[in-house]
Design a protein around this motif. Structure first.
Motif, PDB file in Angstrom:
ATOM      1  N   UNK A   1       9.097   1.955  -3.124  1.00 18.98           N
ATOM      2  CA  UNK A   1       8.164   2.453  -4.118  1.00 18.98           C
ATOM      3  C   UNK A   1       6.775   2.453  -3.483  1.00 18.98           C
ATOM      4  N   UNK A   2       6.288   3.609  -3.166  1.00 21.90           N
ATOM      5  CA  UNK A   2       5.020   3.733  -2.451  1.00 21.90           C
ATOM      6  C   UNK A   2       3.843   3.234  -3.290  1.00 21.90           C
ATOM      7  N   UNK A   3       3.916   3.369  -4.605  1.00 23.28           N
ATOM      8  CA  UNK A   3       2.834   2.869  -5.464  1.00 23.28           C
ATOM      9  C   UNK A   3       2.731   1.347  -5.381  1.00 23.28           C
ATOM     10  N   UNK A   4       3.878   0.670  -5.363  1.00 20.27           N
ATOM     11  CA  UNK A   4       3.850  -0.792  -5.261  1.00 20.27           C
ATOM     12  C   UNK A   4       3.358  -1.239  -3.894  1.00 20.27           C
ATOM     13  N   UNK A   5       3.774  -0.526  -2.852  1.00 26.04           N
ATOM     14  CA  UNK A   5       3.278  -0.860  -1.517  1.00 26.04           C
ATOM     15  C   UNK A   5       1.770  -0.634  -1.438  1.00 26.04           C
ATOM     16  N   UNK A   6       1.319   0.448  -2.021  1.00 22.38           N
ATOM     17  CA  UNK A   6      -0.107   0.751  -2.041  1.00 22.38           C
ATOM     18  C   UNK A   6      -0.888  -0.344  -2.764  1.00 22.38           C
ATOM     19  N   UNK A   7      -0.361  -0.803  -3.893  1.00 26.47           N
ATOM     20  CA  UNK A   7      -1.020  -1.882  -4.631  1.00 26.47           C
ATOM     21  C   UNK A   7      -1.012  -3.190  -3.844  1.00 26.47           C
ATOM     22  N   UNK A   8       0.108  -3.487  -3.203  1.00 29.42           N
ATOM     23  CA  UNK A   8       0.222  -4.736  -2.450  1.00 29.42           C
ATOM     24  C   UNK A   8      -0.732  -4.766  -1.264  1.00 29.42           C
ATOM     25  N   UNK A   9      -0.937  -3.617  -0.638  1.00 35.29           N
ATOM     26  CA  UNK A   9      -1.799  -3.556   0.543  1.00 35.29           C
ATOM     27  C   UNK A   9      -3.228  -3.136   0.220  1.00 35.29           C
ATOM     28  N   UNK A  10      -3.504  -2.800  -1.038  1.00 33.95           N
ATOM     29  CA  UNK A  10      -4.827  -2.315  -1.454  1.00 33.95           C
ATOM     30  C   UNK A  10      -5.266  -1.123  -0.601  1.00 33.95           C
ATOM     31  N   UNK A  11      -4.439  -0.098  -0.579  1.00 36.23           N
ATOM     32  CA  UNK A  11      -4.710   1.072   0.241  1.00 36.23           C
ATOM     33  C   UNK A  11      -5.698   2.014  -0.421  1.00 36.23           C
ATOM     34  N   UNK A  12      -6.548   2.611   0.394  1.00 40.08           N
ATOM     35  CA  UNK A  12      -7.415   3.696  -0.070  1.00 40.08           C
ATOM     36  C   UNK A  12      -6.561   4.955  -0.153  1.00 40.08           C
ATOM     37  N   UNK A  13      -7.078   5.987  -0.781  1.00 41.65           N
ATOM     38  CA  UNK A  13      -6.304   7.216  -0.977  1.00 41.65           C
ATOM     39  C   UNK A  13      -5.855   7.848   0.343  1.00 41.65           C
ATOM     40  N   UNK A  14      -6.778   7.923   1.310  1.00 48.17           N
ATOM     41  CA  UNK A  14      -6.404   8.517   2.600  1.00 48.17           C
ATOM     42  C   UNK A  14      -5.389   7.655   3.345  1.00 48.17           C
ATOM     43  N   UNK A  15      -5.517   6.332   3.214  1.00 45.40           N
ATOM     44  CA  UNK A  15      -4.546   5.428   3.823  1.00 45.40           C
ATOM     45  C   UNK A  15      -3.172   5.596   3.175  1.00 45.40           C
ATOM     46  N   UNK A  16      -3.175   5.754   1.853  1.00 42.19           N
ATOM     47  CA  UNK A  16      -1.908   5.897   1.136  1.00 42.19           C
ATOM     48  C   UNK A  16      -1.142   7.111   1.631  1.00 42.19           C
ATOM     49  N   UNK A  17      -1.830   8.217   1.813  1.00 42.50           N
ATOM     50  CA  UNK A  17      -1.180   9.436   2.289  1.00 42.50           C
ATOM     51  C   UNK A  17      -0.636   9.249   3.708  1.00 42.50           C
ATOM     52  N   UNK A  18      -1.412   8.616   4.560  1.00 42.61           N
ATOM     53  CA  UNK A  18      -0.976   8.385   5.939  1.00 42.61           C
ATOM     54  C   UNK A  18       0.212   7.432   5.983  1.00 42.61           C
ATOM     55  N   UNK A  19       0.163   6.367   5.188  1.00 44.19           N
ATOM     56  CA  UNK A  19       1.267   5.401   5.135  1.00 44.19           C
ATOM     57  C   UNK A  19       2.528   6.075   4.612  1.00 44.19           C
ATOM     58  N   UNK A  20       2.372   6.937   3.624  1.00 45.72           N
ATOM     59  CA  UNK A  20       3.519   7.682   3.089  1.00 45.72           C
ATOM     60  C   UNK A  20       4.177   8.517   4.178  1.00 45.72           C
ATOM     61  N   UNK A  21       3.370   9.231   4.945  1.00 47.58           N
ATOM     62  CA  UNK A  21       3.907  10.067   6.018  1.00 47.58           C
ATOM     63  C   UNK A  21       4.585   9.237   7.108  1.00 47.58           C
ATOM     64  N   UNK A  22       3.952   8.154   7.502  1.00 47.57           N
ATOM     65  CA  UNK A  22       4.524   7.285   8.533  1.00 47.57           C
ATOM     66  C   UNK A  22       5.840   6.684   8.039  1.00 47.57           C
ATOM     67  N   UNK A  23       5.850   6.267   6.794  1.00 45.97           N
ATOM     68  CA  UNK A  23       7.068   5.660   6.256  1.00 45.97           C
ATOM     69  C   UNK A  23       8.188   6.688   6.127  1.00 45.97           C
ATOM     70  N   UNK A  24       7.853   7.911   5.812  1.00 46.12           N
ATOM     71  CA  UNK A  24       8.860   8.968   5.729  1.00 46.12           C
ATOM     72  C   UNK A  24       9.542   9.163   7.087  1.00 46.12           C
ATOM     73  N   UNK A  25       8.751   9.167   8.146  1.00 44.58           N
ATOM     74  CA  UNK A  25       9.303   9.302   9.492  1.00 44.58           C
ATOM     75  C   UNK A  25      10.167   8.083   9.831  1.00 44.58           C
ATOM     76  N   UNK A  26       9.709   6.891   9.474  1.00 41.04           N
ATOM     77  CA  UNK A  26      10.462   5.660   9.709  1.00 41.04           C
ATOM     78  C   UNK A  26      11.800   5.702   8.983  1.00 41.04           C
ATOM     79  N   UNK A  27      11.781   6.116   7.734  1.00 42.11           N
ATOM     80  CA  UNK A  27      13.008   6.204   6.944  1.00 42.11           C
ATOM     81  C   UNK A  27      13.975   7.204   7.573  1.00 42.11           C
ATOM     82  N   UNK A  28      13.462   8.318   8.053  1.00 43.47           N
ATOM     83  CA  UNK A  28      14.296   9.331   8.705  1.00 43.47           C
ATOM     84  C   UNK A  28      14.914   8.779   9.988  1.00 43.47           C
ATOM     85  N   UNK A  29      14.128   8.063  10.782  1.00 41.80           N
ATOM     86  CA  UNK A  29      14.641   7.478  12.021  1.00 41.80           C
ATOM     87  C   UNK A  29      15.717   6.428  11.736  1.00 41.80           C
TER      88      UNK A  29
END
Length: 120
Positions: free
Chosen positions: A38-66
């Motif tokens: 759940x990206x929203x919960x991860x974002x809350x846990x890490x206190x991500x800014x909006x731009x960080x949230x988008x980047x983390x989402x993309x990185x995690x998508x690649x990680x999940x695919x790998x």
């Protein structure tokens, strides 16, 4: 004749039950490599800014695919692919997250990997 048929039915049902157990183990093994979170919960846990949230989402998508890709290989290759996917994910996240966020992320990632039995 009746005993022979009943014995045959009993053996077939036991074989089917045994095969079902193997399929269930295979499915649970595959599910361990799916890193959907759940990206929203991860974002809350890490206190991500909006731009960080988008980047983390993309990185995690690649990680999940790998990680999903690693499931398709044998145990030796799978372990190497999982290790490479984790190292790549951590390296990419370190570019986006600050030190405190990275520390929390590593704790969460480590707990997830240990809970799924992927840490050998």
């Amino acid at each position: 004749m009746k005993k022979m048929i009943l014995t045959m039915v009993a053996m077939l049902s036991m074989t089917t039950a045994f095969a079902e157990g193997e399929t269930a183990n295979m499915v649970s093994n595959i599910e361990a490599y799916e890193m959907n979170i759940n990206m929203n919960k991860l974002s809350d846990a890490l206190n991500l800014a909006d731009d960080q949230k988008e980047a983390v989402e993309n990185i995690h998508y690649v990680f999940n695919t790998e990680m999903t890709y690693a499931v398709q290989y044998g145990n030796t290759d799978r372990d190497a692919l999982v290790k490479r996917a984790i190292n790549t994910d951590v390296k990419r996240m370190s570019y986006v997250l600050n030190e405190e966020q990275m520390h929390k992320y590593l704790m969460l990632l480590n707990a997830t990997i240990n809970n799924r039995g992927l840490n050998k």
